[in-house]
Design a protein around this motif. Structure first.
Motif, PDB file in Angstrom:
ATOM      1  N   SER A 165     -26.506  27.143   3.502  1.00 42.38           N
ATOM      2  CA  SER A 165     -27.473  27.793   2.607  1.00 42.38           C
ATOM      3  C   SER A 165     -28.440  28.685   3.370  1.00 42.38           C
ATOM      4  O   SER A 165     -29.008  29.613   2.806  1.00 42.38           O
ATOM      5  CB  SER A 165     -28.250  26.728   1.827  1.00 42.38           C
ATOM      6  N   ARG A 187     -25.374  20.380  10.971  1.00 43.22           N
ATOM      7  CA  ARG A 187     -24.928  20.503   9.577  1.00 43.22           C
ATOM      8  C   ARG A 187     -25.287  21.861   8.976  1.00 43.22           C
ATOM      9  O   ARG A 187     -24.578  22.367   8.110  1.00 43.22           O
ATOM     10  CB  ARG A 187     -25.563  19.374   8.766  1.00 43.22           C
ATOM     11  N   LYS A 208     -26.914  15.300  -6.770  1.00 41.34           N
ATOM     12  CA  LYS A 208     -27.382  15.850  -5.503  1.00 41.34           C
ATOM     13  C   LYS A 208     -28.576  15.055  -4.971  1.00 41.34           C
ATOM     14  O   LYS A 208     -28.657  14.759  -3.780  1.00 41.34           O
ATOM     15  CB  LYS A 208     -27.775  17.320  -5.704  1.00 41.34           C
ATOM     16  N   ALA A 209     -29.473  14.689  -5.882  1.00 40.51           N
ATOM     17  CA  ALA A 209     -30.656  13.937  -5.459  1.00 40.51           C
ATOM     18  C   ALA A 209     -30.258  12.588  -4.862  1.00 40.51           C
ATOM     19  O   ALA A 209     -30.758  12.186  -3.808  1.00 40.51           O
ATOM     20  CB  ALA A 209     -31.598  13.744  -6.641  1.00 40.51           C
ATOM     21  N   MET A 247     -35.056  18.286  -6.920  1.00 40.63           N
ATOM     22  CA  MET A 247     -34.195  19.064  -6.026  1.00 40.63           C
ATOM     23  C   MET A 247     -34.738  20.473  -5.813  1.00 40.63           C
ATOM     24  O   MET A 247     -34.507  21.072  -4.781  1.00 40.63           O
ATOM     25  CB  MET A 247     -32.782  19.130  -6.580  1.00 40.63           C
ATOM     26  N   LEU A 287     -17.586   5.483   2.715  1.00 36.31           N
ATOM     27  CA  LEU A 287     -18.872   6.165   2.664  1.00 36.31           C
ATOM     28  C   LEU A 287     -19.964   5.186   3.053  1.00 36.31           C
ATOM     29  O   LEU A 287     -20.157   4.164   2.405  1.00 36.31           O
ATOM     30  CB  LEU A 287     -19.138   6.687   1.249  1.00 36.31           C
ATOM     31  N   LEU A 288     -20.684   5.494   4.125  1.00 32.07           N
ATOM     32  CA  LEU A 288     -21.688   4.571   4.632  1.00 32.07           C
ATOM     33  C   LEU A 288     -23.060   5.229   4.625  1.00 32.07           C
ATOM     34  O   LEU A 288     -23.213   6.345   5.111  1.00 32.07           O
ATOM     35  CB  LEU A 288     -21.344   4.147   6.067  1.00 32.07           C
ATOM     36  N   PRO A 289     -24.047   4.537   4.093  1.00 34.44           N
ATOM     37  CA  PRO A 289     -25.391   5.108   4.114  1.00 34.44           C
ATOM     38  C   PRO A 289     -25.969   5.077   5.515  1.00 34.44           C
ATOM     39  O   PRO A 289     -25.627   4.222   6.315  1.00 34.44           O
ATOM     40  CB  PRO A 289     -26.176   4.184   3.184  1.00 34.44           C
ATOM     41  N   ARG A 290     -26.844   6.010   5.815  1.00 40.69           N
ATOM     42  CA  ARG A 290     -27.412   6.089   7.159  1.00 40.69           C
ATOM     43  C   ARG A 290     -28.547   5.083   7.324  1.00 40.69           C
ATOM     44  O   ARG A 290     -29.045   4.506   6.362  1.00 40.69           O
ATOM     45  CB  ARG A 290     -27.925   7.494   7.425  1.00 40.69           C
ATOM     46  N   LEU A 311     -25.636  11.059   2.140  1.00 33.20           N
ATOM     47  CA  LEU A 311     -24.198  11.285   2.011  1.00 33.20           C
ATOM     48  C   LEU A 311     -23.921  12.759   1.765  1.00 33.20           C
ATOM     49  O   LEU A 311     -24.698  13.451   1.102  1.00 33.20           O
ATOM     50  CB  LEU A 311     -23.636  10.452   0.858  1.00 33.20           C
ATOM     51  N   ASP A 312     -22.803  13.236   2.305  1.00 37.06           N
ATOM     52  CA  ASP A 312     -22.400  14.629   2.130  1.00 37.06           C
ATOM     53  C   ASP A 312     -21.528  14.707   0.880  1.00 37.06           C
ATOM     54  O   ASP A 312     -20.441  14.124   0.844  1.00 37.06           O
ATOM     55  CB  ASP A 312     -21.621  15.084   3.370  1.00 37.06           C
ATOM     56  N   LEU A 313     -21.982  15.431  -0.124  1.00 36.23           N
ATOM     57  CA  LEU A 313     -21.235  15.484  -1.388  1.00 36.23           C
ATOM     58  C   LEU A 313     -19.856  16.111  -1.241  1.00 36.23           C
ATOM     59  O   LEU A 313     -18.999  15.934  -2.101  1.00 36.23           O
ATOM     60  CB  LEU A 313     -22.045  16.227  -2.457  1.00 36.23           C
ATOM     61  N   ASP A 325     -24.539   2.307   9.088  1.00 39.58           N
ATOM     62  CA  ASP A 325     -24.254   2.940  10.382  1.00 39.58           C
ATOM     63  C   ASP A 325     -23.640   1.981  11.392  1.00 39.58           C
ATOM     64  O   ASP A 325     -22.860   2.374  12.249  1.00 39.58           O
ATOM     65  CB  ASP A 325     -25.546   3.459  11.025  1.00 39.58           C
ATOM     66  N   GLU A 383     -28.745  13.005  -1.422  1.00 39.81           N
ATOM     67  CA  GLU A 383     -29.778  13.309  -0.422  1.00 39.81           C
ATOM     68  C   GLU A 383     -30.489  12.036   0.010  1.00 39.81           C
ATOM     69  O   GLU A 383     -30.738  11.812   1.191  1.00 39.81           O
ATOM     70  CB  GLU A 383     -30.804  14.300  -1.002  1.00 39.81           C
ATOM     71  N   CYS A 403     -31.698   5.588   8.602  1.00 42.21           N
ATOM     72  CA  CYS A 403     -33.054   5.994   8.207  1.00 42.21           C
ATOM     73  C   CYS A 403     -33.055   7.434   7.718  1.00 42.21           C
ATOM     74  O   CYS A 403     -32.047   8.092   7.747  1.00 42.21           O
ATOM     75  CB  CYS A 403     -34.029   5.864   9.357  1.00 42.21           C
ATOM     76  N   HIS A 453     -17.781  15.083   0.638  1.00 44.96           N
ATOM     77  CA  HIS A 453     -16.886  13.950   0.915  1.00 44.96           C
ATOM     78  C   HIS A 453     -16.760  12.995  -0.261  1.00 44.96           C
ATOM     79  O   HIS A 453     -16.055  12.001  -0.171  1.00 44.96           O
ATOM     80  CB  HIS A 453     -17.403  13.163   2.127  1.00 44.96           C
ATOM     81  N   LEU A 458     -20.981   4.611  -7.053  1.00 40.99           N
ATOM     82  CA  LEU A 458     -21.802   4.046  -5.975  1.00 40.99           C
ATOM     83  C   LEU A 458     -23.147   3.562  -6.525  1.00 40.99           C
ATOM     84  O   LEU A 458     -23.604   2.456  -6.202  1.00 40.99           O
ATOM     85  CB  LEU A 458     -22.034   5.112  -4.897  1.00 40.99           C
ATOM     86  N   GLU A 513     -24.259  -0.394  -6.492  1.00 39.56           N
ATOM     87  CA  GLU A 513     -25.411  -0.852  -5.704  1.00 39.56           C
ATOM     88  C   GLU A 513     -26.642  -1.092  -6.566  1.00 39.56           C
ATOM     89  O   GLU A 513     -27.715  -1.395  -6.035  1.00 39.56           O
ATOM     90  CB  GLU A 513     -25.722   0.185  -4.609  1.00 39.56           C
ATOM     91  N   SER A 559     -24.199   8.053  12.111  1.00 38.70           N
ATOM     92  CA  SER A 559     -24.485   9.240  11.303  1.00 38.70           C
ATOM     93  C   SER A 559     -25.629  10.043  11.900  1.00 38.70           C
ATOM     94  O   SER A 559     -25.991  11.086  11.379  1.00 38.70           O
ATOM     95  CB  SER A 559     -24.827   8.829   9.871  1.00 38.70           C
TER      96      SER A 559
END
Lengths: 334, 366
Positions: free
Chosen positions: A315, B49, A253-254, B1, A329-332, A261-263, B96, A257, A334, A265, A180, A184, B353
């Motif tokens: 967590s 979540r 992970k960064a 992180m 997978l679609l970015p949000r 996206l939820d890792l 979205d 975030e 905002c 998935h 990804l 991009e 989302s």
């Protein structure tokens, strides 16, 4: 020879023969492919074989940590490995787009050759087609593989019982995020790097405990969430996963975030998910930790009686459902 | 992180759970039950979540608000975007919007039918598209609240400075405070406290809520999106209510200033002016939208392409409007999880989302 693929390379004539003679045979001509037979003659020591196929259409063709060539080997080798088989033979079908730079093709084939050698598989048969510019994204690859079943494994989700443990062999989501970010143009220092790698050694290393290993799978498309849901959907058991135990690479992970996206998935290409009896989990982990591809292995959860449900212990100590990914997978916003 | 992990620590969450339980006992002693609204869709998603609903005592009810820009956008906007794509225009959009139903189809279906729909991760990617495709018209689907408006306007500013002439905006810019005012004025809706959005507040500032909070006597806390931010914010809200001292408290001061982002506000005021807007569920709210000022009309996709925005058709059984007002939980809609599913959404709240229905379906046991 020209510096890019021409339609004539797929025409079956002189250009086709040149392409095969100069690019394919020097890399893969040691085995049955040497005489370019219509069908490879193979000899296997076991009649218990596993057979798998997969197609690779990744964009871009090259990404941090690999390219479509080694991915095409690892993908099929891993499908055989998680079925409890030693990969032996591979077919290789190339669909090339007119205009593909030859240097790109060479890098892909070099990576493919290295990966096949590393996995101990022989490319036994193959095919090359060329399509007009615009009809495919540079190149597509299909690989099919034949492997010999390792004795002792009896894998199936129907064997799961509450208390069984869930193990993963390494960090999650690296491949999907690497592709990804490359697609991009998201250039980030210490960003995600694909985990594309073979898993067959991890499987062979745990053969000792084969009777107590219930199920194995590599979490490719749909990520860990898809694999976990497929295991328990419609069954009497469920899964409990601890978020704090999930291994993630910091760059991956960064990036996830930032993009929202939820890792869970996101695809991995060099990670093994294994479910086993509780008594052997520690032994398997110790065994994996001794191998380079398993050094980050972790126990992430266990099998429950919560019918058909995959529950994540977050967590902060909350609980939520792990859902099936939506597909794209679609970015949000905002 | 490591910075982020600090806002997800179990020990701190346990502390907040205990505090909220204490507040719950105090409310029970007062014979009260309070209703809190998380205004922002990102809060809604984070609450689901991280399983935060399970931290709340029974005296505290948490409902979702209208703070998902995708959910409150009229399907007529999707219809126009699909029309543009059918005319050969490159439609650039945040991800979205791709699966949100218009009156008859989605942008995903328009793409499958051959429309050029490009997903952008930032508004600047739309500008890059326009620069790299000078032969094509590019329309950016400019949907969002204050958070998103600011970077889109900054992108427009850059486009104008660079003389990029083939880019325009299909705007659906909405403002959060007027929507809150309309919600709080509705006698059918009971809201005791607002968990105010993080990113919107970074633009407008925490003080922007004061007139509304004081007028309606409601507790307000500006909170971040990390789970401990949210727990801290909920704790602050309930404490205000237990002590009966509602006010505006900024608990996200590491990002949000009292006055907000002045530079962003100036840029927005330069290019945009207020207008009335139709909000799903809330109806028409005066001065709740921002539209391009007349002198920038050439960047308005509707005017540039000779189109008008017509109200779209909602599925009449879809209760997204009631969900967005916090009147019902998503599962109280008869379509939820039956006919309306993430892979086949009938209302925007199931696909976004930041949508309440998507959050509940994805993360909570139904």
């Amino acid at each position: 020879m020209s510096e890019s693929i021409l339609l004539g390379h797929g025409g079956g004539g002189r250009l086709s023969q040149q392409l095969i003679a100069r690019e394919i045979l020097p890399r893969f001509g040691d085995g049955p492919l040497r005489t370019l037979p219509d069908a490879a003659a193979l000899e296997l020591s076991s009649c218990q074989i596993r057979f798998s196929t997969d197609s690779f259409v990744v964009q871009p063709l090259e990404f941090p940590g690999g390219n479509i060539g080694d991915l095409a080997v690892h993908g099929t080798v891993n499908d055989l490995a998680v079925a409890g088989a030693v990969p032996r033979w591979l077919s290789l079908a190339l669909i090339l787009e007119e205009g593909l730079p030859l240097v790109t093709l060479r890098r892909v084939l070099d990576a493919l050759q290295r990966a096949a050698h590393q996995c101990g598989v022989v490319v036994a048969t193959g095919d090359t087609k060329v399509v007009r510019r615009g009809q495919c994204d540079g190149m597509y690859i299909n690989t099919s593989g034949i492997g010999e079943a390792l004795p002792g494994f009896s894998l199936g989700v129907e064997h799961l019982v509450p208390g069984d443990r869930i193990l993963v062999s390494g960090t999650l989501g690296d491949h999907g995020m690497a592709v990804l970010s490359a697609r991009e143009g998201l250039q980030v220092h210490n960003g995600p790097v694909s985990d594309s790698r073979p898993l067959h050694r991890l499987v062979q290393a745990v053969q000792t405990w084969a009777p107590e290993i219930r199920f194995m799978r590599d979490p490719t498309r749909g990520g860990l969430a898809a694999v976990l849901n497929e295991m328990v959907m419609g069954r009497e058991v469920g899964l409990h996963v601890r978020e704090s135990a999930l291994p993630y690479a910091p760059g991956t992970k960064a990036m996830a975030e930032v993009l929202g996206l939820d890792l869970l998935h996101v695809a991995s290409e060099g990670c093994l998910v294994l479910l086993c009896a509780a008594g052997v989990a520690e032994k398997i982990l110790a065994c994996w930790h001794a191998l380079p591809e398993g050094v980050g292995a972790k126990e992430i959860g266990w099998v429950t009686q919560r019918r058909g449900r995959v529950i994540l212990e977050t967590s902060i100590g909350g609980e939520r459902v792990v859902d099936l990914p939506g597909g794209e997978l679609l970015p949000r916003i905002c | 992180m490591n910075y982020m992990d600090g806002f997800r620590r179990l020990e701190a969450a346990v502390h907040f759970r205990a505090r909220l339980a204490g507040h719950g006992r105090a409310l029970a002693g007062q014979g009260r039950k309070v209703h809190l609204m998380e205004v922002c869709g990102s809060h809604t998603m984070a609450i689901a979540r991280y399983g935060i609903r399970g931290f709340l005592p029974e005296q505290v009810a948490l409902v979702s608000g209208p703070g998902c820009p995708v959910c409150v956008t009229d399907p007529g906007l999707i219809d126009v975007a699909i029309t543009l794509a059918g005319q050969g225009v490159i439609v650039a959009t945040f991800g979205d919007m791709v699966r949100v139903p218009g009156s008859h189809a989605t942008l995903a279906k328009a793409r499958a039918a051959g429309g050029r729909i490009e997903i952008c991760y930032s508004p600047l990617q739309a500008l890059q598209l326009a620069i790299h495709h000078p032969e094509s018209e590019v329309v950016f689907l400019a949907v969002g609240f204050e958070t998103t408006i600011a970077p889109i306007v900054a992108m427009l500013d850059t486009a104008m400075r660079q003389g990029v002439a083939n880019l325009s905006l299909l705007t659906a810019f909405k403002l959060v405070p007027p929507a809150l005012d309309a919600l709080l004025a509705d006698p059918d809706i009971r809201i005791d406290g607002l968990l105010c959005p993080a990113h919107v507040s970074a633009i407008i500032g925490a003080d922007a809520y004061r007139p509304y909070a004081e007028r309606h006597g409601v507790a307000c806390v500006v909170a971040g999106f990390e789970p401990l931010d949210i727990l801290y914010g909920l704790d602050g809200l309930v404490e205000q209510l237990v002590t009966n001292k509602p006010c505006v408290d900024n608990q996200y001061s590491r990002v949000v200033k009292a006055e907000g982002n002045r530079q962003a506000q100036r840029l927005m005021a330069h290019y945009l002016e207020p207008a009335a807007a139709a909000w799903r569920g809330l109806g028409s709210i005066p001065e709740s939208a921002l539209v391009l000022r007349r002198q920038f009309a050439r960047y308005d996709a509707l005017q540039r392409h000779g189109l008008t925005l017509q109200p779209g058709r909602h599925n009449p059984r879809c209760l997204c409007g009631e969900v967005l007002k916090g009147k019902i939980r998503p599962r109280e809609c008869s379509l939820f999880g039956v006919a309306c599913l993430p892979e086949q959404p009938l209302g925007p709240c199931m696909v976004s989302s930041e949508g309440s229905c998507a959050a509940e379906y994805k993360y909570e046991e139904c």
